[in-house]
Design a protein around this motif. Structure first.
Motif, short mmCIF file in Angstrom:
data_model
loop_
_atom_site.label_atom_id
_atom_site.label_comp_id
_atom_site.label_asym_id
_atom_site.label_seq_id
_atom_site.Cartn_x
_atom_site.Cartn_y
_atom_site.Cartn_z
N ILE A 117 35.58 13.62 18.18
CA ILE A 117 34.32 14.38 18.08
C ILE A 117 33.97 14.66 16.62
O ILE A 117 32.79 14.59 16.23
CB ILE A 117 34.43 15.68 18.89
CG1 ILE A 117 34.51 15.35 20.39
CG2 ILE A 117 33.28 16.62 18.58
CD1 ILE A 117 35.03 16.49 21.25
N ALA A 118 34.98 14.95 15.80
CA ALA A 118 34.72 15.27 14.40
C ALA A 118 34.04 14.11 13.68
O ALA A 118 33.04 14.29 12.98
CB ALA A 118 36.02 15.64 13.69
N GLU A 119 34.56 12.89 13.85
CA GLU A 119 33.95 11.75 13.18
C GLU A 119 32.62 11.39 13.82
O GLU A 119 31.68 10.98 13.13
CB GLU A 119 34.90 10.55 13.20
CG GLU A 119 34.43 9.38 12.36
CD GLU A 119 34.36 9.68 10.86
OE1 GLU A 119 33.74 8.89 10.12
OE2 GLU A 119 34.93 10.71 10.42
N ALA A 120 32.51 11.56 15.13
CA ALA A 120 31.23 11.31 15.80
C ALA A 120 30.16 12.25 15.26
O ALA A 120 29.00 11.85 15.07
CB ALA A 120 31.39 11.49 17.31
N ALA A 121 30.54 13.49 14.98
CA ALA A 121 29.59 14.44 14.40
C ALA A 121 29.13 13.98 13.02
O ALA A 121 27.96 14.10 12.66
CB ALA A 121 30.23 15.83 14.31
N ARG A 122 30.05 13.44 12.24
CA ARG A 122 29.69 12.93 10.91
C ARG A 122 28.75 11.73 11.00
O ARG A 122 27.85 11.56 10.17
CB ARG A 122 30.95 12.56 10.13
CG ARG A 122 31.86 13.75 9.81
CD ARG A 122 33.06 13.35 8.96
NE ARG A 122 34.01 14.45 8.89
CZ ARG A 122 35.14 14.51 9.60
NH1 ARG A 122 35.47 13.51 10.40
NH2 ARG A 122 35.93 15.56 9.50
N THR A 173 30.97 20.60 26.34
CA THR A 173 31.71 21.34 27.37
C THR A 173 32.85 22.16 26.75
O THR A 173 33.32 23.12 27.35
CB THR A 173 32.28 20.40 28.44
OG1 THR A 173 33.34 19.60 27.89
CG2 THR A 173 31.20 19.49 29.00
N ILE A 174 33.29 21.74 25.56
CA ILE A 174 34.33 22.49 24.85
C ILE A 174 33.69 23.61 24.04
O ILE A 174 34.16 24.76 24.02
CB ILE A 174 35.13 21.56 23.90
CG1 ILE A 174 35.81 20.45 24.69
CG2 ILE A 174 36.15 22.35 23.09
CD1 ILE A 174 36.42 19.36 23.81
N GLY A 175 32.61 23.28 23.34
CA GLY A 175 31.92 24.25 22.50
C GLY A 175 32.28 24.08 21.04
O GLY A 175 33.45 23.82 20.69
N ALA A 176 31.29 24.21 20.17
CA ALA A 176 31.50 23.99 18.74
C ALA A 176 32.49 24.99 18.14
O ALA A 176 33.30 24.63 17.28
CB ALA A 176 30.16 24.07 18.00
N LYS A 177 32.46 26.23 18.60
CA LYS A 177 33.37 27.24 18.04
C LYS A 177 34.82 26.87 18.29
O LYS A 177 35.67 26.98 17.40
CB LYS A 177 33.06 28.62 18.64
CG LYS A 177 31.80 29.27 18.08
CD LYS A 177 31.63 30.68 18.63
CE LYS A 177 30.39 31.34 18.04
NZ LYS A 177 30.18 32.71 18.56
N GLU A 178 35.13 26.43 19.50
CA GLU A 178 36.50 26.06 19.82
C GLU A 178 36.92 24.82 19.03
O GLU A 178 38.06 24.73 18.56
CB GLU A 178 36.64 25.80 21.33
CG GLU A 178 37.94 25.12 21.76
CD GLU A 178 39.19 25.90 21.43
OE1 GLU A 178 40.29 25.29 21.49
OE2 GLU A 178 39.10 27.10 21.10
N LEU A 179 36.01 23.87 18.85
CA LEU A 179 36.34 22.67 18.08
C LEU A 179 36.62 23.01 16.63
O LEU A 179 37.57 22.47 16.03
CB LEU A 179 35.18 21.66 18.19
CG LEU A 179 35.04 21.00 19.56
CD1 LEU A 179 33.66 20.35 19.70
CD2 LEU A 179 36.14 19.96 19.77
N VAL A 180 35.84 23.91 16.05
CA VAL A 180 36.10 24.35 14.68
C VAL A 180 37.45 25.04 14.59
O VAL A 180 38.23 24.80 13.65
CB VAL A 180 34.97 25.27 14.18
CG1 VAL A 180 35.36 25.94 12.86
CG2 VAL A 180 33.68 24.49 14.01
N ARG A 221 30.20 22.91 12.02
CA ARG A 221 30.31 24.32 11.61
C ARG A 221 28.98 25.04 11.80
O ARG A 221 28.93 26.18 12.27
CB ARG A 221 30.77 24.41 10.15
CG ARG A 221 31.12 25.84 9.74
CD ARG A 221 31.65 25.91 8.33
NE ARG A 221 32.92 25.23 8.13
CZ ARG A 221 34.10 25.72 8.50
NH1 ARG A 221 34.18 26.88 9.13
NH2 ARG A 221 35.20 25.05 8.25
N LYS A 222 27.89 24.36 11.45
CA LYS A 222 26.57 24.96 11.63
C LYS A 222 26.29 25.23 13.11
O LYS A 222 25.75 26.29 13.47
CB LYS A 222 25.49 24.05 11.05
CG LYS A 222 24.07 24.61 11.15
CD LYS A 222 23.07 23.68 10.51
CE LYS A 222 21.67 24.29 10.52
NZ LYS A 222 21.17 24.55 11.88
N MET A 223 26.67 24.29 13.96
CA MET A 223 26.47 24.47 15.40
C MET A 223 27.28 25.66 15.90
O MET A 223 26.81 26.43 16.74
CB MET A 223 26.87 23.19 16.15
CG MET A 223 25.89 22.04 15.95
SD MET A 223 26.53 20.44 16.55
CE MET A 223 26.93 20.84 18.25
#
Length: 699
Positions: A616-621, A657-664, A685-687
Motif C-alpha cells: 500500500i505504501a508504494e501504491a500510494a506513492r 478497510t484498514i484506514g490511513a491512521k492504522e497504516l501510518v 499521512r495527509k489522509m
C-alpha cells in the motif's frame, strides 16, 4: 396492433386479439431499473383490471431480454417497488403469463422469467444467475423458484457458478419450457400467447410447485465451496438459500432475503462491486476516448513465450499478424506455440475450429524486419535489454511506414529513452502485456513524454478489441505494477532473511486470498527474470542506505535453477505438485550466517500485515507522483495482472478497510527496524490527518 399504453418511459402494453403484450424498452440491455419495475407493475395490474386478455406475453425490444439490474442504481438507496415486489405481482396475475427470452437473460432478468407462468427462449440465447460474481446471491426469488422448476442440483450449479447457460440446456433441465427458432420477439410473443389460450403451451406458477429435497447435493456443494473458496462467504450463503427452497415460497423468500443481506453487509461484496466498476472506470478517461489510428495489420517482434502470446491474442481478435524472429528454428517454435495456443482455445470452447484456421491464415512468419514495412502497429517483445531495444527501434524508424505505431512490451525500461532512438517519438508508446499474453487480461498502456494523443487512444482501442483491461501508466522503472512489485518484493525478501521460510510466506498470502504465493509465482515466471533485474540495478547502484535483500534469490537462481522451467527453484517440480526445495533452507541459513542475522518468529498475520503495508505504501506513492492516474487504476492493475484477490477489491480499496491512521502507525513501528525502507508516504499521512480515503481520490 402496436402497443400504445405506456406505463413508464420503459414499459408499454397493448393487445393483439386475446393476447396482451407487455414490451420493455430500456436500452441498452433492458435492465430492471425503477422505470421498468414501476412500468411492469402498472401494466400487469392494468391488463388484469381490463380483463380483456386470456394470456399475457412479456418481451423486450432491442438485442436482449432483461440482462440484469441497472448498475446506475448500485450503491444508492433502493426505490420501491423492489424487484421482489414486482415479481410477486407478476406471479399473482390471474391471467397466465409467458416470458419471451432472447439474447442474454441474466440475474433479475431470469428471475423475472421465473416469476411468469412459462418461459420460451429463442435458440442460441443464454441465461444465468451471475449475482455471486458481485459478492451477493440472487435476491428476487432466483434461489427459490429455479429449484422448483429444475431441481436443486441444477439450481446449485447455475447460481453458485454464476455461469451463462445455453437455453437448450435449460430446456433439458426444466428451467426453460420451450426453445423456438429466432425471430421478432413481438411475433413470438403473440404466437406463444395464442398457444397458452389454445392449451398447447402449459402454464403454472412456480409457487405452486414443491421443490424436491436433495440434502446430499446441498451438503456436498456447501463442503466444496467452503474448502475451495473459503473467502467467498456468498457462495455458502447461496447454497443455504437454495437449500431453503423446499419451504413454502413465502418462507423461502424470507430465508433468501436473510442470506442476501449477510452478503450485502460483507466487505467482500464491497470489494467485488469495486472491481466491477473499476474495470469500466480505467478506460473512462479522456486519453482513451480521442481519435484513433487505423489498425488492421500488426507486427510482433519476438516469437518467445511473450511474443507468441501477443501474436495469439491479436490473431484471435481478427488482426493480420506478421511475426518476426532472427533464426528459422526460433520462428518455427513461435509459430508452433501460436498454433498450440489457438488449438487450446478451440479445446476450451473459446473459438471454433474454422475460426482457428482463419486466424492461422492471417499469420505471416518472417525472418527480416523489412516484412514490417506496411504494418499499422508493431509490438517489440524481445529480451529485456535496453541496447537490444534501442537497436530494434532505430531500425523500425526507417522500415515502418509513416504513421505506424511503434510499441515496446518492456516491463521496466524507459519508453522515452527507446522513443529517442527514432525521429518519430510521437508514434512510440509502451504496451506491457502480462504472461501468458493471450490469457491475462491486463494491458499497461505506457504514455511517453511525446506520445501523440491518437496513439494513446489507439492503445486503448486495441486493449478493448483484445478483450483486455487497458490501464494508463506513466514512465518510471516498472510503471505501475512492477514498480510496486519491486517495492513489496523487498519485504518478502526481508521476511525470509529475518526468520520466515518461503513456504510460510506463500501459505500466509494464499490464506489472505492470493491465488499463488510470491515464491511460487517467481518459480512460475522464471527466477532468471528477477535475477536479471536485480543485477541491472546493482550495476546502476543501490540507493544509499538500502538493505539488499536479493542474496537468497540470487544464489537459488545461480545454484539451483530458475523455477518450473528448469524443474527446481524455491520448490521442486519433479512430481508435478511443488514441494519445498531442501537446498533452499541451506542457502537461507548460509546467507543469514554471513549477515549475522538471528532469525525471529513471524505469525501468519505478521506476514500479511507487513506485506500489505509495504504494498500500500508504494501504491500510494505511485498515485501521489502521477504514475497512476487514480487509486482505482492501481487496483485494476493488480486484480487483472497479478492475481490480487478480487473479493478484496485491490490493494488501495483494501487499504481503505484498514484506514490511513492504522497504516501510518504500522509504518512508523516497522521503521524502528529499518527507517530507510519503511517511510510514510506524504499522501498517506495527509489522509490520516484529514480522514480521507483512497476512494475519495477516485472521483
Amino acid at each position: 396492433m402496436a402497443e400504445s399504453n405506456s406505463t413508464s418511459e420503459a414499459v408499454s402494453y397493448g393487445y393483439e386479439g386475446d393476447v396482451a403484450l407487455i414490451c420493455i424498452d430500456n436500452p441498452p440491455v433492458n435492465a430492471t431499473g425503477i422505470a421498468v419495475r414501476e412500468g411492469l407493475v402498472k401494466a400487469v395490474e392494468a391488463i388484469n383490471a381490463d380483463a380483456k386478455a386470456k394470456a399475457i406475453a412479456l418481451y423486450c425490444a432491442g438485442r436482449t431480454f432483461i440482462a440484469g439490474a441497472d448498475i446506475r442504481e448500485f450503491g444508492k438507496p433502493p426505490k420501491a417497488p423492489s424487484l421482489t415486489e414486482v415479481l410477486d405481482v407478476l406471479e399473482a396475475s390471474a391471467i397466465p403469463t409467458v416470458s419471451i427470452m432472447h439474447g442474454t437473460t441474466l440475474g433479475g432478468g431470469y428471475e423475472t422469467a421465473l416469476a411468469t407462468h412459462a418461459r420460451v427462449a429463442m435458440k442460441g440465447a443464454k441465461f444465468g444467475l451471475p449475482e455471486v460474481l458481485l459478492g451477493i446471491i440472487p435476491g428476487a426469488g432466483g434461489t427459490q423458484r429455479l429449484p422448483r422448476l429444475s431441481g436443486i442440483p441444477f439450481a446449485l450449479d447455475i447460481a453458485v457458478s454464476g455461469r451463462h447457460a445455453k437455453v437448450e440446456e435449460g430446456l433439458e433441465k426444466g428451467a426453460i419450457d420451450r426453445v423456438v427458432e429466432p425471430g421478432e420477439p413481438r411475433d413470438i410473443a403473440v404466437a406463444m400467447g395464442k398457444e397458452i389460450i389454445a392449451g398447447t403451451l402449459p402454464t403454472r406458477r412456480t409457487a405452486d410447485i414443491q421443490a424436491k429435497a436433495d440434502d446430499a447435493a446441498v451438503a456436498a456443494t456447501l463442503d466444496m465451496v467452503t474448502k475451495k473458496n473459503p473467502h467467498l462467504i456468498n457462495l455458502a450463503e447461496c447454497v443455504k438459500a437454495i437449500g431453503a427452497s423446499t419451504l413454502p415460497l413465502a418462507e423461502g423468500l424470507k430465508k433468501e432475503r436473510e442470506h442476501f443481506m449477510v452478503c450485502m453487509n460483507s466487505p467482500q461484496r464491497a470489494g467485488l462491486i469495486h472491481a466491477f466498476f473499476g474495470e469500466r472506470a480505467v478506460s473512462n478517461i479522456p486519453e482513451a476516448k480521442g481519435e484513433t489510428r487505423n489498425l488492421q495489420k500488426i507486427g510482433v517482434i519476438g516469437g518467445g513465450t511473450m511474443g507468441s502470446g501477443i501474436a495469439t491474442s491479436c490473431l484471435m481478435a481478427g488482426y493480420d499478424v506478421t511475426l518476426v524472429e532472427v533464426k528459422q528454428d526460433a520462428l518455427d517454435r513461435g509459430v508452433a506455440t501460436i498454433t498450440k495456443n489457438l488449438d487450446g482455445a478451440v479445446s476450451r470452447g473459446k473459438m471454433k475450429a474454422d475460426k482457428r484456421d482463419a486466424a492461422l491464415a492471417k499469420l505471416s512468419p518472417a525472418l527480416e524486419m523489412e516484412a514490417l514495412a506496411d504494418v499499422d502497429l508493431v509490438i517489440e517483445a524481445v529480451f529485456e535489454k535496453m541496447e537490444i531495444k534501442k537497436d530494434i527501434f532505430g531500425k523500425l524508424n526507417t522500415i515502418c511506414k509513416p504513421g505506424a505505431i511503434l510499441a515496446s512490451n518492456t516491463s521496466y525500461l524507459d519508453i522515452n529513452a527507446i522513443a529517442a532512438c527514432t525521429d518519430r517519438p510521437q508514434d512510440v508508446l509502451g504496451l506491457h502485456f502480462f504472461s501468458p499474453a493471450h490469457v491475462m487480461r491486463l494491458l499497461e498502456i505506457v504514455q511517453g513524454e511525446k506520445t501523440a494523443p491518437d496513439v494513446l487512444a489507439t492503445g486503448f482501442h486495441l486493449a478493448k478489441n483484445l478483450g483486455k483491461v487497458g490501464v494508463l501508466a506513466q514512465v518510471c522503472d516498472g510503471f505501475i505494477g512492477n514498480r510496486i512489485l519491486g517495492h513489496y518484493g523487498k519485504v518478502i525478501s526481508y521476511l525470509v532473511l529475518d526468520g520466515a521460510s518461503p513456504q510460510q510466506v506463500d501459505d500466509a498470502l494464499e490464506s489472505f486470498g492470493m491465488a499463488m504465493g510470491p515464491h511460487k509465482v517467481g518459480d512460475l515466471a522464471g527466477l532468471d527474470i528477477g535475477y536479471m533485474t536485480r543485477q541491472r540495478r546493482k550495476e546502476e547502484g543501490l540507493p544509499p542506505g538500502e538493505r539488499y535483500g536479493g542474496d537468497i534469490a540470487d544464489r537459488i537462481s545461480e545454484r539451483e535453477g530458475h523455477g518450473r522451467k528448469t524443474g527446481k527453484g524455491y520448490y521442486l517440480y519433479e512430481t508435478g505438485s511443488p514441494v519445498p526445495n531442501p537446498a533452499v533452507a541451506d542457502i537461507i541459513d548460509e546467507v543469514r550466517a554471513e549477515k549475522g542475522i538471528t532469525p525471529k518468529d513471524f505469525t501468519e498475520q505478521d506476514i500479511i500485515d507487513r506485506y500489505m503495508t509495504a504494498f500500500i505504501a508504494e501504491a500510494a506513492r505511485v498515485v501521489e507522483d502521477g504514475t497512476a492516474k487514480r487509486p482505482v487504476d492501481v487496483d485494476m492493475v493488480f486484480l487483472f495482472g497479478y492475481g490480487f484477490p478480487r473479493h478484496r477489491g485491490g490493494p488501495l480499496h483494501y487499504a481503505d478497510t484498514i484506514g490511513a491512521k492504522e497504516l501510518v502507525r504500522r509504518i512508523e513501528a516497522y521503521a524502528q527496524e529499518d527507517a530507510n525502507y519503511w517511510k510514510v508516504p506524504p499522501l498517506l499521512r495527509k489522509m490520516a490527518e484529514d480522514g480521507t480515503t483512497f476512494a475519495d481520490l477516485n472521483s
